[in-house]
Write an enzyme that holds these catalytic residues in place. Structure first.
Site, mmCIF file in Angstrom:
data_model
loop_
_atom_site.group_PDB
_atom_site.id
_atom_site.type_symbol
_atom_site.label_atom_id
_atom_site.label_comp_id
_atom_site.label_asym_id
_atom_site.label_seq_id
_atom_site.Cartn_x
_atom_site.Cartn_y
_atom_site.Cartn_z
ATOM 1 C CD GLU A 83 5.547 -1.099 1.402
ATOM 2 O OE1 GLU A 83 5.134 -0.525 0.365
ATOM 3 O OE2 GLU A 83 5.220 -2.245 1.710
ATOM 4 C CB ALA A 90 3.844 0.861 -5.842
ATOM 5 C CD GLU A 113 0.544 0.441 0.951
ATOM 6 O OE1 GLU A 113 0.194 0.855 2.081
ATOM 7 O OE2 GLU A 113 1.742 0.426 0.577
ATOM 8 N N GLY A 153 4.625 2.454 -0.941
ATOM 9 C CA GLY A 153 5.963 2.019 -1.335
ATOM 10 C C GLY A 153 7.041 3.043 -1.035
HETATM 11 N N1 CAA Z 1 0.810 6.311 -8.309
HETATM 12 C C1 CAA Z 1 0.592 6.954 -9.472
HETATM 13 N N2 CAA Z 1 0.388 8.270 -9.549
HETATM 14 C C2 CAA Z 1 0.410 8.978 -8.408
HETATM 15 C C3 CAA Z 1 0.627 8.368 -7.179
HETATM 16 C C4 CAA Z 1 0.844 6.969 -7.146
HETATM 17 N N3 CAA Z 1 1.123 6.307 -6.019
HETATM 18 N N4 CAA Z 1 0.571 9.317 -6.212
HETATM 19 C C5 CAA Z 1 0.342 10.476 -6.841
HETATM 20 N N5 CAA Z 1 0.246 10.282 -8.170
HETATM 21 C C6 CAA Z 1 -0.010 11.277 -9.197
HETATM 22 C C7 CAA Z 1 -1.469 11.703 -9.215
HETATM 23 O O1 CAA Z 1 -2.247 10.769 -9.924
HETATM 24 C C8 CAA Z 1 -1.372 13.039 -9.884
HETATM 25 O O2 CAA Z 1 -1.234 12.828 -11.259
HETATM 26 P P1 CAA Z 1 -2.185 13.639 -12.303
HETATM 27 O O3 CAA Z 1 -1.799 15.076 -12.117
HETATM 28 O O4 CAA Z 1 -1.808 13.080 -13.639
HETATM 29 O O5 CAA Z 1 -3.601 13.385 -11.883
HETATM 30 C C9 CAA Z 1 -0.054 13.591 -9.381
HETATM 31 O O6 CAA Z 1 0.696 12.455 -8.905
HETATM 32 C C10 CAA Z 1 -0.201 14.558 -8.217
HETATM 33 O O7 CAA Z 1 -0.977 13.909 -7.224
HETATM 34 P P2 CAA Z 1 -2.270 14.581 -6.560
HETATM 35 O O8 CAA Z 1 -2.956 15.487 -7.539
HETATM 36 O O9 CAA Z 1 -3.099 13.490 -5.984
HETATM 37 O O10 CAA Z 1 -1.598 15.476 -5.428
HETATM 38 P P3 CAA Z 1 -2.201 15.876 -4.007
HETATM 39 O O11 CAA Z 1 -1.257 16.842 -3.413
HETATM 40 O O12 CAA Z 1 -3.622 16.280 -4.136
HETATM 41 O O13 CAA Z 1 -2.187 14.513 -3.140
HETATM 42 C C11 CAA Z 1 -1.215 12.488 -2.260
HETATM 43 C C12 CAA Z 1 -0.974 13.929 -2.805
HETATM 44 C C13 CAA Z 1 -1.945 12.563 -0.927
HETATM 45 C C14 CAA Z 1 0.154 11.848 -2.061
HETATM 46 C C15 CAA Z 1 -2.041 11.701 -3.289
HETATM 47 O O14 CAA Z 1 -1.463 11.826 -4.589
HETATM 48 C C16 CAA Z 1 -2.155 10.234 -2.977
HETATM 49 O O15 CAA Z 1 -2.934 9.855 -2.120
HETATM 50 N N6 CAA Z 1 -1.374 9.371 -3.695
HETATM 51 C C17 CAA Z 1 -1.462 7.940 -3.548
HETATM 52 C C18 CAA Z 1 -0.811 7.470 -2.253
HETATM 53 C C19 CAA Z 1 -0.951 5.968 -2.156
HETATM 54 O O16 CAA Z 1 -2.038 5.428 -2.088
HETATM 55 N N7 CAA Z 1 0.205 5.252 -2.131
HETATM 56 C C20 CAA Z 1 0.234 3.812 -2.070
HETATM 57 C C21 CAA Z 1 0.411 3.245 -3.467
HETATM 58 S S1 CAA Z 1 0.238 1.493 -3.513
HETATM 59 C C22 CAA Z 1 1.730 0.891 -2.961
HETATM 60 O O17 CAA Z 1 2.638 1.633 -2.695
HETATM 61 C C23 CAA Z 1 1.830 -0.603 -2.854
HETATM 62 C C24 CAA Z 1 3.060 -1.102 -2.202
HETATM 63 O O18 CAA Z 1 3.096 -1.371 -1.020
HETATM 64 C C25 CAA Z 1 4.281 -1.375 -2.991
#
Ligand code: CAA
Length: 257
Positions: A111, A65, A131, A108
Site C-alpha cells: 500500500e 503494518a 491481511e 501496508g
Molecule cells: N509486523 C511485525 N513484524 C513482522 C512483520 C509485520 N508485518 N513481518 C515480519 N515481521 C517480523 C517477524 O515477526 C520476525 O520477527 P522475529 O524474528 O522477532 O520473530 C521478523 O520480522 C522476520 O520475519 P519472518 O521470520 O517471518 O521471516 P520469513 O522470511 O520467514 O517470512 C514474511 C517473511 C513472509 C514477510 C513473513 O514475515 C510475513 O508473512 N509477514 C507478515 C506479512 C503480513 O501479513 N503483512 C500484512 C500486515 S497487516 C497490514 O499491513 C495492514 C494494513 O493494510 C495497513
C-alpha cells in the site's frame, strides 16, 4: 535530522529515504511512519530536491503494518489513535515520489508503494495483500488503489485469496513502471528520480496534481482542473524560459518560478 527507523540521503537532486528496521523486515510501525512523514515533508520543502525515492532493503521493502503493534488493539483504540491517518502524508507530497521495491512488499508495504507516484522494482520483488490471513482487510488503501492499478478481477484474487505477484507480473499488470536486477534497481530508481527532478518544478507539481485528480473526479471535472493548471503555468517564468529556449534552439534553465 537523526532518525531511528529511517536513513535519509541526497543523490544529486533525488532525496532518498531508506526504511531501516531490518530485524522486522521494515514492518511499518507508527514511529517509522511518523519519521517517514517528517522526512518527506523536509524533502518537499527543500528547493535542492527535485524528486524523492523511498526504498527498503534488498530483502524487504516492507512486510506490512506492524502486526505486533496492533495485535491487541480494540476497535476503539484503532479509531482513536487513527493508526493509518499519518500515512496520508505520503500522498500530500507535491514533488514526484518513487518507490524502489525489492523483496517483500506485503500489506501496508504494498500500500505504501502504491501511494507513491511510480514504482521501480527489483526482479525479486513480491507484491501482495495478505491481511485476509490475519482476519482483517487492507487498511491503507489496498482495496481502492490496487483495483485502480490492476483492475477488479486481479485485485479480488490478491486481497481475497492472498495471491502474490512477482515483479514480472506486477509489471505486466501495470502496477510497476520498471523491473531491474536486484543489484541495479535502486540506482535506476535514483536515475529516474534525477531525470524527473531536473525538469520544470512548477510544471511537475501541477502535472502530478492533475494526474492524481483523474482518480477522484469525473472526466469533465478533471479536464477543468487540467486546463486551469495549463493556463496557470503561463504565469511562471519557467514557461517563458521553456518556450523561448525551444524557439531559440537552446537548453532551458529552470528556476521553479
Ligand atoms: N509486523 C511485525 N513484524 C513482522 C512483520 C509485520 N508485518 N513481518 C515480519 N515481521 C517480523 C517477524 O515477526 C520476525 O520477527 P522475529 O524474528 O522477532 O520473530 C521478523 O520480522 C522476520 O520475519 P519472518 O521470520 O517471518 O521471516 P520469513 O522470511 O520467514 O517470512 C514474511 C517473511 C513472509 C514477510 C513473513 O514475515 C510475513 O508473512 N509477514 C507478515 C506479512 C503480513 O501479513 N503483512 C500484512 C500486515 S497487516 C497490514 O499491513 C495492514 C494494513 O493494510 C495497513
Amino acid at each position: 535530522m537523526a532518525y531511528e527507523f529511517i536513513i535519509t540521503e541526497v543523490h544529486d537532486r533525488a532525496g532518498l529515504i531508506r526504511l531501516n528496521r531490518p530485524q522486522a523486515l521494515n514492518a511499518l510501525n507508527s514511529s517509522l511512519m511518523a519519521e517517514l512523514g517528517n522526512a518527506l515533508l523536509a524533502f518537499d520543502a527543500d528547493a535542492q530536491i527535485g524528486a524523492v525515492v523511498i526504498t527498503g532493503s534488498d530483502r524487504a521493502f516492507a512486510a506490512g503494518a506492524d502486526i505486533k503493534e496492533m495485535a491487541d488493539a480494540s476497535a476503539v483504540d484503532m479509531l482513536r489513535s487513527d493508526l493509518i491517518g499519518p500515512w496520508d502524508i505520503v500522498t500530500t507530497i507535491k514533488k514526484p515520489v518513487m518507490a524502489a521495491v525489492s523483496g517483500f512488499a506485503l500489506g501496508g508495504g504494498c500500500e505504501l508503494a502504491m501511494m507513491c507516484d511510480m514504482i521501480v522494482a527489483s526482479e525479486t520483488a513480491v507484491f501482495g495483500q495478505p491481511e485476509i490471513n490475519l482476519g482483517v482487510i487492507p487498511g491503507a488503501g489496498g482495496t481502492q488503489r490496487l483495483v485502480r492499478a490492476v483492475g477488479k478481477a486481479l485485485a479480488m484474487e490478491i486481497i481475497l485469496n492472498d495471491r502474490r505477484l512477482t515483479a514480472e507480473e506486477a509489471y505486466r499488470f501495470g502496477l510497476v513502471n520498471r523491473v531491474y536486477p536486484v543489484d541495479s534497481y535502486l540506482e535506476e530508481a535514483l536515475n529516474l528520480a534525477n531525470s524527473i527532478g531536473a525538469r520544470a518544478p512548477i510544471a511537475l507539481q501541477l502535472a502530478k496534481e492533475s494526474i492524481n485528480k483523474a482518480f477522484e473526479m469525473t472526466l469533465t471535472e478533471g479536464l477543468v482542473i487540467e486546463r486551469r493548471n495549463f493556463y496557470f503555468l503561463f504565469a511562471s517564468e519557467d514557461q517563458k524560459e521553456g518556450m523561448d529556449a525551444f524557439v531559440n534552439k537552446r537548453q532551458p534553465q529552470w528556476k521553479g518560478k
